[in-house]
Design an enzyme around this catalytic site. Structure first.
Site, PDB file in Angstrom:
ATOM      1  N   PRO A 140     -26.378  38.631 102.870  1.00  0.00           N
ATOM      2  CA  PRO A 140     -27.420  39.042 102.175  1.00  0.00           C
ATOM      3  C   PRO A 140     -28.626  37.442 101.937  1.00  0.00           C
ATOM      4  O   PRO A 140     -28.163  36.132 101.663  1.00  0.00           O
ATOM      5  CB  PRO A 140     -27.178  38.481 100.314  1.00  0.00           C
ATOM      6  N   ASN A 141     -29.526  37.709 101.983  1.00  0.00           N
ATOM      7  CA  ASN A 141     -31.519  36.512 101.533  1.00  0.00           C
ATOM      8  C   ASN A 141     -31.114  36.194 103.303  1.00  0.00           C
ATOM      9  O   ASN A 141     -32.377  35.253 103.738  1.00  0.00           O
ATOM     10  CB  ASN A 141     -30.416  35.462 100.692  1.00  0.00           C
ATOM     11  N   ARG A 171     -39.598  32.550 104.003  1.00  0.00           N
ATOM     12  CA  ARG A 171     -39.659  31.521 102.577  1.00  0.00           C
ATOM     13  C   ARG A 171     -38.481  30.288 102.028  1.00  0.00           C
ATOM     14  O   ARG A 171     -37.235  29.873 103.494  1.00  0.00           O
ATOM     15  CB  ARG A 171     -39.202  32.236 101.544  1.00  0.00           C
ATOM     16  N   TYR A 223     -33.187  25.821 105.143  1.00  0.00           N
ATOM     17  CA  TYR A 223     -33.081  26.072 106.515  1.00  0.00           C
ATOM     18  C   TYR A 223     -33.929  26.435 107.759  1.00  0.00           C
ATOM     19  O   TYR A 223     -33.854  26.427 108.890  1.00  0.00           O
ATOM     20  CB  TYR A 223     -32.518  27.899 105.868  1.00  0.00           C
ATOM     21  N   ASN A 229     -21.968  35.005 108.854  1.00  0.00           N
ATOM     22  CA  ASN A 229     -22.415  34.488 107.920  1.00  0.00           C
ATOM     23  C   ASN A 229     -22.827  35.026 107.164  1.00  0.00           C
ATOM     24  O   ASN A 229     -23.404  35.522 106.420  1.00  0.00           O
ATOM     25  CB  ASN A 229     -23.577  34.024 108.638  1.00  0.00           C
ATOM     26  N   ALA A 254     -24.566  33.964 100.577  1.00  0.00           N
ATOM     27  CA  ALA A 254     -23.828  33.918  99.305  1.00  0.00           C
ATOM     28  C   ALA A 254     -22.293  34.449  99.385  1.00  0.00           C
ATOM     29  O   ALA A 254     -21.624  33.896  98.287  1.00  0.00           O
ATOM     30  CB  ALA A 254     -24.751  33.660  97.901  1.00  0.00           C
ATOM     31  N   HIS A 294     -18.928  32.271  98.964  1.00  0.00           N
ATOM     32  CA  HIS A 294     -18.064  32.026  97.860  1.00  0.00           C
ATOM     33  C   HIS A 294     -17.818  32.891  96.769  1.00  0.00           C
ATOM     34  O   HIS A 294     -17.025  32.594  95.925  1.00  0.00           O
ATOM     35  CB  HIS A 294     -19.291  30.612  97.043  1.00  0.00           C
ATOM     36  N   ASP A 311     -10.880  40.391 101.761  1.00  0.00           N
ATOM     37  CA  ASP A 311      -9.779  41.890 102.071  1.00  0.00           C
ATOM     38  C   ASP A 311     -10.475  42.128 103.178  1.00  0.00           C
ATOM     39  O   ASP A 311      -9.151  43.249 104.502  1.00  0.00           O
ATOM     40  CB  ASP A 311      -9.155  42.171 101.175  1.00  0.00           C
ATOM     41  N   GLU A 337     -16.100  31.848 110.580  1.00  0.00           N
ATOM     42  CA  GLU A 337     -17.260  32.043 110.103  1.00  0.00           C
ATOM     43  C   GLU A 337     -18.100  31.013 110.404  1.00  0.00           C
ATOM     44  O   GLU A 337     -18.128  29.958 110.895  1.00  0.00           O
ATOM     45  CB  GLU A 337     -17.161  31.640 109.323  1.00  0.00           C
ATOM     46  N   HIS A 380     -22.460  28.847 108.537  1.00  0.00           N
ATOM     47  CA  HIS A 380     -23.471  28.428 108.116  1.00  0.00           C
ATOM     48  C   HIS A 380     -23.896  27.538 108.484  1.00  0.00           C
ATOM     49  O   HIS A 380     -23.688  26.360 109.049  1.00  0.00           O
ATOM     50  CB  HIS A 380     -22.860  28.069 106.817  1.00  0.00           C
ATOM     51  N   LEU A 381     -25.864  28.063 108.493  1.00  0.00           N
ATOM     52  CA  LEU A 381     -26.788  26.877 108.842  1.00  0.00           C
ATOM     53  C   LEU A 381     -26.647  25.195 108.657  1.00  0.00           C
ATOM     54  O   LEU A 381     -26.804  24.916 108.852  1.00  0.00           O
ATOM     55  CB  LEU A 381     -27.976  27.288 108.344  1.00  0.00           C
ATOM     56  N   SER A 382     -26.289  25.557 107.473  1.00  0.00           N
ATOM     57  CA  SER A 382     -25.944  23.811 106.853  1.00  0.00           C
ATOM     58  C   SER A 382     -24.486  23.457 106.507  1.00  0.00           C
ATOM     59  O   SER A 382     -23.711  24.667 106.818  1.00  0.00           O
ATOM     60  CB  SER A 382     -26.849  24.588 104.681  1.00  0.00           C
ATOM     61  N   ARG A 411     -23.304  20.120  99.677  1.00  0.00           N
ATOM     62  CA  ARG A 411     -23.649  21.375  98.862  1.00  0.00           C
ATOM     63  C   ARG A 411     -23.454  21.098  98.097  1.00  0.00           C
ATOM     64  O   ARG A 411     -22.444  20.303  97.274  1.00  0.00           O
ATOM     65  CB  ARG A 411     -24.906  22.416  99.401  1.00  0.00           C
ATOM     66  N   ARG A 414     -20.723  25.470  96.591  1.00  0.00           N
ATOM     67  CA  ARG A 414     -20.246  26.874  97.525  1.00  0.00           C
ATOM     68  C   ARG A 414     -19.844  25.567  98.017  1.00  0.00           C
ATOM     69  O   ARG A 414     -19.381  26.069 100.175  1.00  0.00           O
ATOM     70  CB  ARG A 414     -22.397  26.167  98.698  1.00  0.00           C
TER      71      ARG A 414
HETATM   72  O1  CA2 Z   1     -25.809  27.451 105.573  1.00  0.00           O
HETATM   73  C1  CA2 Z   1     -25.929  28.964 105.407  1.00  0.00           C
HETATM   74  O2  CA2 Z   1     -26.143  29.274 106.693  1.00  0.00           O
HETATM   75  C2  CA2 Z   1     -25.472  29.931 103.506  1.00  0.00           C
HETATM   76  O3  CA2 Z   1     -24.648  30.723 104.161  1.00  0.00           O
HETATM   77  C3  CA2 Z   1     -26.286  30.527 103.822  1.00  0.00           C
HETATM   78  C4  CA2 Z   1     -26.877  30.896 102.538  1.00  0.00           C
HETATM   79  C5  CA2 Z   1     -26.019  30.333 101.385  1.00  0.00           C
HETATM   80  O4  CA2 Z   1     -26.270  30.704  99.867  1.00  0.00           O
HETATM   81  C6  CA2 Z   1     -24.475  29.446 101.204  1.00  0.00           C
HETATM   82  O5  CA2 Z   1     -24.722  29.208 100.599  1.00  0.00           O
HETATM   83  C7  CA2 Z   1     -24.646  29.133 102.833  1.00  0.00           C
HETATM   84  C8  CA2 Z   1     -28.350  31.970 101.649  1.00  0.00           C
HETATM   85  C9  CA2 Z   1     -28.973  31.925 102.957  1.00  0.00           C
HETATM   86  C10 CA2 Z   1     -30.716  32.509 101.661  1.00  0.00           C
HETATM   87  O6  CA2 Z   1     -31.469  32.150 103.263  1.00  0.00           O
HETATM   88  C11 CA2 Z   1     -32.462  31.759 102.344  1.00  0.00           C
HETATM   89  C12 CA2 Z   1     -33.748  31.367 103.362  1.00  0.00           C
HETATM   90  C13 CA2 Z   1     -34.766  31.819 102.936  1.00  0.00           C
HETATM   91  C14 CA2 Z   1     -35.597  31.697 101.897  1.00  0.00           C
HETATM   92  C15 CA2 Z   1     -34.351  31.873 100.825  1.00  0.00           C
HETATM   93  C16 CA2 Z   1     -32.682  32.267 101.294  1.00  0.00           C
END
Ligand code: CA2
Length: 148
Positions: free
Chosen positions: A10-11, A18, A23, A74, A77, A80, A87, A98, A100-102, A107, A111
């Site tokens: 998601p997102n 945005r 990110y 990836n 959210a 978590h 499953d 798995e 993650h960008l960050s 954080r 997370r």
């Molecule tokens: O670091 C990552 O790749 C995450 O999976 C990114 C998720 C975050 O919830 C994880 O804790 C770590 C969030 C991705 C949402 O990305 C956005 C990008 C632009 C604007 C809003 C959200």
């Protein structure tokens, strides 16, 4: 030829469009193009899906059993929160990396826990778009070594 399913949760469709503060300015299209280039260089096929819906991601994971040999995910959210995604990965028993960008451990506390990590062969976190490239290399390397 190995086929890898790449899943974005998601997102992640908002990447680069945005809130570039966390990110960066890279978009999901940029990442997907880099993954396709890397897949070609590695001699594997990839199928890419982004969804904001947990059940769609679960369905996609189920589809791997007959179509794909590995998963790169990836889960955003859902990492978590989602016992369902965990499953599904455990149920299909397909090697999963798995990413993650960050760096999720630098954080907020919420997370720091991943439901996916215990059912993945490994996790790459904190290298921005390169997390995906490193993750693709890792899953392909794992599959090649497992076969030999
Ligand atoms: O670091 C990552 O790749 C995450 O999976 C990114 C998720 C975050 O919830 C994880 O804790 C770590 C969030 C991705 C949402 O990305 C956005 C990008 C632009 C604007 C809003 C959200």
């Amino acid at each position: 030829m190995f086929s890898i399913l790449v899943l974005h949760g998601p997102n992640l469709n908002l990447l680069g469009l945005r809130e570039p503060g966390i990110y960066g300015s890279v978009t999901l299209d940029n990442i997907n193009r880099l993954l396709e280039q890397e897949a070609e260089a590695l001699g594997v096929k990839i199928s890419i899906l982004q969804s904001n819906h947990e059940g769609v991601l679960v369905d996609a994971i189920h589809s791997t059993s007959d179509q794909h040999q590995g998963i790169l995910i990836n889960a955003g959210a859902y990492t978590h929160t989602s016992v369902a995604i965990r499953d599904a990965i455990s149920g299909v028993n397909i090697p999963t990396v798995e990413v993650h960008l960050s760096n999720i451990y630098r954080r907020e506390e919420f997370r720091h826990h991943s439901f996916i990590a215990p059912v993945a062969i490994g996790q790459i976190s904190g290298f921005g778009k390169d997390s995906y490239i490193l993750g693709l290399k890792a899953i392909v390397n794992y599959l090649q070594n497992r076969g030999g």
